[in-house]
Design an enzyme around this catalytic site. Structure first.
Site, PDB file in Angstrom:
ATOM      1  CG  ASP A   1      -5.132  -0.215   5.168  1.00  0.00           C
ATOM      2  OD1 ASP A   1      -5.871  -0.573   4.229  1.00  0.00           O
ATOM      3  OD2 ASP A   1      -4.602   0.906   5.223  1.00  0.00           O
TER       4      ASP A   1
ATOM      5  CG  ASP B   1      -2.042  -0.886   1.181  1.00  0.00           C
ATOM      6  OD1 ASP B   1      -2.431  -1.202   0.062  1.00  0.00           O
ATOM      7  OD2 ASP B   1      -2.556  -1.303   2.230  1.00  0.00           O
TER       8      ASP B   1
ATOM      9  CG  ASP C   1      -6.864  -4.199   1.412  1.00  0.00           C
ATOM     10  OD1 ASP C   1      -7.093  -4.091   0.197  1.00  0.00           O
ATOM     11  OD2 ASP C   1      -6.482  -3.252   2.118  1.00  0.00           O
TER      12      ASP C   1
END
Length: 1059
Positions: free
Chosen positions: A771, A461, A775
């Site tokens: 997070d 990310d 996901d």
């Protein structure tokens, strides 16, 4: 007492309570509180008597229950005066705990209504729905005593005795125990109690040592995992206490707490819905039903511990905790399984099994040969007499001789079976888990430790991982004008009021004004906090006044797929309805057909105007800013309603024809050290891909800053793409372009999942950071799922293998380093262990077949087993990561566990040990002119010292300098020192126990010199180059060649026959 008197009494009570809240001294307040309490009790008792007199015997139960519970008829109250009416200075529960627990567990609306509904329950629990319970340790303690703690009774952890008993279940250990018992019995019978116990007793002691060490190691590992389990279960929960939002441990939660819930949160206790919007929960962990359950204030206000928030957000009143919840009851009856087998452990189990089979075959051959030699009279006792002389030999002597032979054969099996391999894996995993915890990585699944060492691609990310996640609004555009300072002064009041609505009502964050009047506290996600802070401090937003003016009708919460959130509100003053959207700038702009200017004028957004606004967004994004846009529309009631398939009318938020309010740019700086961490991963041969939901321009700017994209990047390279492009590629195009892609912007969780699946198809070992709740699929699909400890939802954490506690990419690089270290340490130990196995098996087999006896006794072999299995595992499995590990290419998915380098090293050392020890076995007595017992001791001592010196060689499999960094691993130095001291004790002081003779100084020198030769041998052997092609693949090639020849010869023969 009349009704009028009752009213007077109640008025007096209210007056007294209001008096206590006014400005009196502490002493005066205490007197009035005491008086108020006494007066209230008198009123209650007088009311009870009146009710009894009116209703007679039918209501007699009220009196009997009066001493335990007080039934309150609570009227809904405004939050402004709530504290004056209900917030008692000393908490005393005014509700039947059992009834409340049962009502929530059974989802019984009837029972809940009997208790007066959610608001009445809150009042009876002394909870202000908006301000929570008092932020006071004494009150929390009293609530815990009254309603219990939020913990459940776990089955007791396995104690040391359990592992001792478990070690006894090993078949080879049981056989050795039987042999020891027989040997002890025959020895005492033959030589008496004083002399006869040595051999059998020695085996008993040696076996006991092996069991104790094994049990202690397993017990230590169990304790380690228990500690990690407690840390893993210690979820942080957001509550409001004393009007202040704060995070507390799930274990500190008490009945009466008001908990804030958002998407991805695990519900921490059983409770009742207080307030919120679009709240849906996943109760599959409790009920097994996969459909999401809608929670609201009227039809279903019940929330269960262990469930997950699937959509929306809300506040929950905690009604029951710990063992009063269904989750607590269920979890207390479940024993967590810590016997998880990692892929590497399974591979090692197969290796152990294969070596064990070879060991059994050798032991069986030794047993057969030695029994034949014994019964054919080819063996002699210590005095040189033939042991078996037919019928003249006593039965006891025969049995004793047979037991000794069986014992030797079983001991060969013990040495041959490398049971230290699983122990080494366990030790290195437990050690690395502990160290990784200190390095901000919490391992949830053991297999991730070793798999991470093989990772070839890391999909990361951006926000919070590569950046600090400390957002700050640095740019603000209203229409096509940049607003620099004194924002509120330059904006039309109408537009400003709309901004207040868009920021203050369309948010999951909150603002808390401290009593002292200092800077307000902001809570929520970093983005929400940054926008709220900017609006309150920069635009003059007053959240309390704003919420009093509007009522929220419907909310659509933000998620990483939609990348926006919406709210519909009604202004109380004129009953007008307003829609507000907030989210990714280009998505919100695409929903707009008009835009506001600073003077309040609304302009139509034609193609040129839209293009200019998009250019503004791109310019902000290129400066590494996250762009958030706000849009508004006033709508009619009819426009907010829609019918679903069942005919039910649902609320919806209009998504088109909006008016753009403005765009803010949030700066989120890169983390210090992230560029070095990225470079370290890249130099280790690991490809870094950034997958983000942000604008492609922001993504490219951050990727360049972090070193993921090179400075020579150009648009045509295909290194930076958007999620929609990746999605729309054909499968062939996707696989072709996969290696080039470095950045994927505006990606949905499904794009991330698709990326992971494609990479795995190509044979890559993939690590993914995530997070959000969405996901979870990618985290599960990846070989290693890495969730974020700070911003990560509980759903993401549960789907992951490792939790990065500080959300930092540098910690991801640390996990990679530790993963490689685990794999490397296990390989070191395999090399060391197999050297001993090969040497011991060959020496014992050759000696047994040729001389009819094994040079190493059962006790001596068990001692060697202890050195190599336990002490060796401890010494080699606890090496810390080195910089060299990050300079090697990744191991990958198909690499063999025992590499050609390891085969080269272990075969060279094993061959040297076999040659030296066989020379000592057959020529040692004549070379050194020593008796047989001294020669046997020389063999035993040299063999043990060879292992000690070889431990140094095993530290570095490729490097010639085996002493580099040795002082940093004190445990290794300590274990080597302990091993040498114990060996001296064995040889010099435990003669009868170990069946040894004391050695002279020169004899010790000879043993050390012979063993030390392994160092120069290792140095020269490491100069020999080895092929990258796996050792056993040559055998496969030979087999294929043979099979190819057979059909061709067959065809040739057939052709001849035809001719």
């Amino acid at each position: 007492m009349s009704g009028g008197d009752n009213n007077k009494l109640y008025d007096c009570g209210t007056l007294l309570l209001s008096v206590t809240a006014s400005s009196f001294t502490t002493a005066q307040k205490r007197w009035r509180i005491a008086y108020a309490s006494i007066y209230s009790v008198r009123v209650m008792l007088s009311l009870a008597k009146e009710i009894i007199s009116k209703r007679g015997s039918q209501q007699s139960s009220i009196v009997s229950d009066m001493h335990q519970y007080v039934a309150l008829d609570v009227e809904p109250s405004s939050s402004q005066h709530w504290g004056e009416k209900f917030l008692s200075p000393s908490f005393a529960p005014n509700i039947d705990r059992k009834k409340l627990v049962e009502a929530v567990k059974e989802k019984d609306l009837g029972s809940l209504h009997q208790l007066g509904g959610v608001k009445s329950v809150a009042a009876a629990l002394g909870t202000n729905p908006e301000k929570g319970i008092q932020d006071d340790d004494q009150e929390v303690k009293k609530r815990r005593e009254a309603f219990g703690a939020n913990t459940y009774h776990k089955p007791p952890p396995k104690g040391l005795w359990y592992f001792v008993v478990d070690a006894f279940k090993d078949t080879t250990i049981l056989i050795l125990m039987v042999c020891a018992a027989l040997s002890l019995g025959f020895g005492i019978k033959e030589h008496g109690a004083e002399e006869g116990w040595y051999e059998g007793g020695s085996i008993f002691v040696a076996v006991f040592l092996v069991i104790v060490v094994s049990a202690l190691s397993n017990f230590r590992q169990e304790t380690q995992f228990d500690k990690l389990s407690k840390i893993s279960n210690n979820i942080k929960v957001e509550v409001v206490r004393g009007g202040r939002r704060q995070q507390i441990s799930i274990f500190d939660l008490v009945v009466g707490d008001v908990v804030f819930l958002k998407i991805g949160d695990q519900i921490p206790a059983d409770g009742l819905f207080l307030d919120g919007y679009s709240l849906q929960v996943d109760e599959s962990s409790m009920t097994g039903e996969s459909d999401h359950v809608e929670v609201d204030a009227t039809r279903n206000p019940f929330l269960f511990s262990g469930s997950k928030v699937a959509d929306g957000y809300g506040q929950m009143l905690v009604a029951s905790v710990g063992m009063d919840t269904t989750w607590g009851e269920m979890m207390s009856s479940i024993t967590s399984d810590k016997n998880e087998r990692t892929p590497l452990q399974e591979r090692l189990d197969k290796l152990t099994s294969s070596i064990g089979k070879v060991g059994l075959a050798v032991a069986f051959l030794v047993l057969v040969v030695m029994l034949i030699r014994y019964f054919t009279g080819n063996t002699k006792d210590d005095d040189g007499n033939t042991e078996y002389t037919g019928s003249n030999t006593k039965v006891d002597d025969i049995l004793n001789g047979v037991v000794r032979i069986v014992s030797a054969a079983v001991t060969i099996v013990v040495v041959a079976i490398p049971e230290g391999l699983p122990l080494a894996v366990t030790l290195t995993l437990a050690y690395s888990m502990k160290r990784m915890m200190a390095d901000q990585a919490m391992v949830r699944k053991l297999s991730a430790c070793e798999t991470m060492g093989s990772a070839t691609v890391i999909c990361t990310d951006k926000t919070g991982t590569l950046t600090l996640n400390q957002m700050k609004v640095t740019q603000f555009w209203l229409g096509q004008e940049s607003i620099e300072e004194d924002c509120s002064q330059n904006i039309d009041p109408t537009v400003l009021e709309l901004f207040y609505q868009g920021v203050g009502l369309n948010t999951t964050g909150s603002v808390c004004k401290p009593i002292s009047g200092s800077i307000p506290e902001f809570s929520g996600s970093p983005t929400e906090k940054a926008i709220l802070s900017w609006a309150v401090l920069g635009l003059g937003l007053d959240m309390e006044k704003l919420k009093q003016k509007y009522s929220i009708l419907h909310v659509e919460t933000f998620n990483s797929e939609k990348k926006r959130s919406g709210v519909s509100v009604r202004r109380k003053a004129d009953e007008t309805n307003h829609v507000h959207w907030k989210g990714a700038a280009e998505i919100i702009v695409s929903m707009c057909s008009q835009y506001y200017e600073t003077n309040g004028v609304i302009r139509f957004m034609d193609k040129d105007q839209r293009s200019r606004i998009e250019t503004i967004i791109q310019g902000m994004a290129a400066s590494s800013l996250r762009c958030i846009a706000f849009a508004h529309k006033q709508v009619l009631r009819e426009e907010m309603e829609c019918d679903d398939d069942s005919g039910k009318i649902n609320q919806r938020i209009k998504e088109d024809g909006l008016t753009l309010l403005g765009i803010v740019g949030l700066k989120d700086p890169c983390r210090p050290g992230v560029k070095k961490a990225v470079e370290a991963c890249q130099s280790a041969g690991v490809d870094i891909k950034m997958i983000t939901g942000d604008n492609i321009f922001t993504a490219k700017a951050i990727a360049t800053e972090c070193g993921i994209l090179g400075l020579d990047y150009n648009e045509e390279s295909g290194e930076a793409i958007e999620g929609i492009q990746f999605r729309n590629y054909t499968p062939e195009e996707r696989m072709e372009k996969l290696d080039k892609i470095k950045v994927m912007a505006r990606s949905s969780p499904f794009d991330k999942l698709l990326m992971v699946q494609c990479l795995k198809q190509k044979g890559e070992v993939v690590a993914v950071t995530g997070d959000g709740t969405n996901d979870a699929l990618a985290l599960k699909e990846a070989d290693i799922g890495l969730s974020m400890g700070i911003q990560g939802t509980e759903v993401a954490k549960e789907s992951s293998d490792i939790v990065i506690l500080d959300d930092n990419f540098s910690s991801v690089a640390t996990v990679l380093r530790w993963g490689r270290c685990v794999y490397n340490n296990i390989q070191k130990f395999i090399q060391f262990q197999l050297t001993v196995n090969v040497a011991a098996l060959v020496i014992n087999f050759v000696a047994a077949v040729s001389a009819g006896e094994v040079p190493l006794t059962a006790v001596q072999l068990l001692w060697v087993n202890l050195i190599m299995d336990t002490l060796g595992a401890l010494a080699l499995a606890t090496d810390r990561p080195t910089k060299e590990l990050m300079k090697k290419p990744p191991v990958g998915r198909t690499e063999p566990l025992i590499t050609n380098i390891m085969w080269r090293n272990l075969l060279a050392q094993a061959l040297y040990q076999i040659v030296i020890l066989l020379i000592l076995q057959f020529r040692g007595e004549s070379i050194f002119n020593v008796p047989k017992r001294v020669n046997d001791t020389l063999i035993f001592n040299t063999f043990v010292l060879c292992q000690v010196f070889n431990e140094f060689n095993a530290r570095k499999m490729e490097k010639q300098n085996v002493f580099q960094g040795i002082l940093q691993n004190r445990l290794f130095v300590g274990i080597v020192g302990i091993t040498i001291i114990l060996q001296v004790v064995m040889v010099e002081f435990l003669k009868k126990f170990a069946d040894t003779e004391r050695l002279k100084l020169w004899q010790w020198g000879v043993c050390i010199l012979l063993a030390a030769f392994s160092w120069p041998i290792a140095w020269f052997v490491k100069l020999i180059p080895v092929s990258d092609k796996p050792f056993f693949s040559y055998l496969t090639t030979v087999k294929k060649a043979i099979y190819r020849k057979k059909p061709s010869s067959y065809m040739h023969g057939t052709a001849g026959a035809i001719r």
